[in-house]
Write an enzyme that holds these catalytic residues in place. Structure first.
Site, mmCIF file in Angstrom:
data_model
loop_
_atom_site.group_PDB
_atom_site.id
_atom_site.type_symbol
_atom_site.label_atom_id
_atom_site.label_comp_id
_atom_site.label_asym_id
_atom_site.label_seq_id
_atom_site.Cartn_x
_atom_site.Cartn_y
_atom_site.Cartn_z
ATOM 1 N N ARG A 1 -8.892 0.429 12.813
ATOM 2 C CA ARG A 1 -8.228 1.059 13.964
ATOM 3 C C ARG A 1 -9.274 1.514 14.981
ATOM 4 O O ARG A 1 -9.041 1.471 16.190
ATOM 5 C CB ARG A 1 -7.408 2.260 13.495
ATOM 6 C CG ARG A 1 -6.279 1.863 12.561
ATOM 7 C CD ARG A 1 -5.486 3.083 12.115
ATOM 8 N NE ARG A 1 -4.536 2.688 11.076
ATOM 9 C CZ ARG A 1 -3.407 3.313 10.829
ATOM 10 N NH1 ARG A 1 -3.065 4.366 11.535
ATOM 11 N NH2 ARG A 1 -2.598 2.900 9.872
ATOM 12 N N ASP B 1 -8.833 1.002 6.225
ATOM 13 C CA ASP B 1 -7.867 0.825 7.306
ATOM 14 C C ASP B 1 -8.344 1.508 8.588
ATOM 15 O O ASP B 1 -8.444 0.884 9.643
ATOM 16 C CB ASP B 1 -6.512 1.409 6.873
ATOM 17 C CG ASP B 1 -5.437 1.203 7.922
ATOM 18 O OD1 ASP B 1 -5.624 0.354 8.822
ATOM 19 O OD2 ASP B 1 -4.400 1.878 7.866
ATOM 20 N N ASP C 1 0.855 -1.199 0.000
ATOM 21 C CA ASP C 1 0.000 0.000 0.000
ATOM 22 C C ASP C 1 0.893 1.251 0.000
ATOM 23 O O ASP C 1 1.836 1.345 0.790
ATOM 24 C CB ASP C 1 -0.859 -0.044 1.279
ATOM 25 C CG ASP C 1 -1.956 0.997 1.305
ATOM 26 O OD1 ASP C 1 -2.398 1.420 0.223
ATOM 27 O OD2 ASP C 1 -2.390 1.356 2.421
HETATM 28 P P1 13P Z 1 -8.982 4.933 5.326
HETATM 29 O O1 13P Z 1 -8.108 5.846 6.115
HETATM 30 O O2 13P Z 1 -10.240 5.603 4.912
HETATM 31 O O3 13P Z 1 -9.243 3.650 6.008
HETATM 32 O O4 13P Z 1 -8.207 4.585 3.958
HETATM 33 C C1 13P Z 1 -7.262 3.549 3.921
HETATM 34 C C2 13P Z 1 -6.461 3.558 2.681
HETATM 35 O O5 13P Z 1 -6.757 4.212 1.705
HETATM 36 C C3 13P Z 1 -5.272 2.696 2.659
HETATM 37 O O6 13P Z 1 -4.530 2.862 1.494
HETATM 38 O O1 G3H Z 2 -3.310 4.995 3.487
HETATM 39 C C1 G3H Z 2 -2.661 4.677 4.478
HETATM 40 C C2 G3H Z 2 -3.051 3.492 5.243
HETATM 41 O O2 G3H Z 2 -4.132 3.762 6.094
HETATM 42 C C3 G3H Z 2 -1.878 2.926 5.983
HETATM 43 O O3 G3H Z 2 -1.531 3.696 7.087
HETATM 44 O O4 G3H Z 2 0.861 4.199 6.635
HETATM 45 O O5 G3H Z 2 -0.094 4.427 8.931
HETATM 46 O O6 G3H Z 2 0.260 2.167 7.926
HETATM 47 P P1 G3H Z 2 -0.030 3.608 7.683
HETATM 48 ZN ZN ZN Z 3 -4.585 4.870 0.753
#
Ligand code: 13P
Ligand code: G3H
Ligand code: ZN
Length: 316
Positions: free
Chosen positions: A259, A255, A81
């Site tokens: 949380r 994500d 990601d």
């Molecule tokens: P959210 O913060 O809306 O959960 O998005 C997660 C995301 O785009 C991870 O790449």
């Molecule tokens: O878009 C970001 C995701 O929510 C991942 O978050 O970089 O804190 O792991 P992180």
């Molecule tokens: Zn994202």
């Protein structure tokens, strides 16, 4: 079973969206796999650079492999990601990933094309697919903060040109969402007009929606009642997931909502049991609650119940 992201997209495109869920630890992995099996849904596990550094990238890979053994019925892809170029290469070379995301969306168009093209070449040589991003979401992406008002929606003509020039396999589009718990002020809808225009130009090409958490208001209320101060947070309307999927959004990233489940479970647990200091009891509750959350999201995404048909299509 780990499959390619392309296989999942082929089955889902235009019908439903694959939930892409970030994981950082064993409890999240257990809840995710359990929820996916309970709802009979394929899914994508996302690993961010931050997650890979949280313990160690080898720890996460081992957790995912173990979860795959514990839940042999599961069909999923493993995805990086918001990668930078170096992290993409590390994941491509690891032999573990199904796909990577190169996020050069903060660079000007030409530089974004240049970087994405290099990653596509390296990834395709090893059979991985590449998600790229065009347009800018608000909020925080890894180390980069995009101030409110500086985000910009994806331009459909640019999107078509970008895909042509880079050869990327899916495109993260900015359609009004942002990362984190504070997406909107008041009621706002996704920019379906933008999606329609992109689909008209690129029918059949998988789109990705980042920042898709719904930030459930009951969850936020429970967190705040247990000592949290998450005021004024707002997310995506879950009833817009499926309409977006029908317009080509084949991967929906969630994500923040996970949380929030973690925060609610742990705040309530320690509020109600102030003398407790064992992490396993709340951990157990979290796994069950996260599994329920994942199953509920998969229903809304339309991926619930797709496992048997997907399995049959993979063996054809
Ligand atoms: P959210 O913060 O809306 O959960 O998005 C997660 C995301 O785009 C991870 O790449
Ligand atoms: O878009 C970001 C995701 O929510 C991942 O978050 O970089 O804190 O792991 P992180
Ligand atoms: Zn994202």
């Amino acid at each position: 079973m780990i499959v390619t992201t392309a296989q999942l997209f082929k089955h889902a495109y235009g019908k439903y969206a694959i939930g892409a869920y970030n994981i950082n630890n064993a409890e999240q992995a257990m809840g995710l796999f359990k929820g996916a099996i309970d709802s009979q849904a394929p899914f994508i596990i996302q690993i961010s650079k931050g997650a890979r550094n949280y313990t160690d990238k080898r720890m996460l890979e081992a957790i995912i492999r173990a979860a795959g053994d514990i839940f042999p019925e599961a069909i999923f892809a493993v995805h990086l990601d918001h990668g930078d170029e170096a992290t993409c290469y590390d994941c491509i070379d690891s032999g573990f990933f199904s796909s990577v995301m190169i996020d050069a969306s903060h660079d000007p168009f030409e530089k974004n094309v240049e970087i994405t093209k290099r990653v596509v070449e390296r990834a395709h040589a090893k059979g991985l697919s590449v998600e790229a991003e065009l347009g800018m979401l608000g909020g925080v992406e890894e180390d980069i903060v995009v101030e409110e008002g500086h985000s910009c929606l994806t331009d459909p003509a640019e999107a078509e040109e970008f895909v042509k020039q880079t050869g990327c396999d899916s495109l993260a589009c900015a359609i009004g969402t942002s990362h984190g718990a504070f997406k909107f002020k008041g009621k706002q809808s996704l920019h379906f007009d933008v999606l329609e225009k992109i689909k008209a130009r690129m029918n059949g090409f998988p789109l990705v929606m980042h920042g898709s958490s719904s930030v459930p208001q009951d969850e936020v209320a429970r967190i705040n009642a247990a000592g949290g101060t998450i005021a004024g947070s707002m997310g995506v309307d879950v009833n817009e997931y499926l309409p977006a999927a029908k317009l080509g959004v084949t991967k929906i990233n969630i994500d923040t909502d996970g949380r929030l489940v973690w925060t609610r479970v742990h705040r309530e647990f320690f509020r109600d049991k102030p003398a407790e200091f064992d992490f396993r009891p709340p951990g157990k509750i979290f796994i069950v609650e996260y599994a329920k959350f994942i199953a509920s999201r998969n229903v809304l995404l339309g991926s619930a119940g797709q496992l048997a048909d997907l399995r049959a299509s993979l063996t054809k």
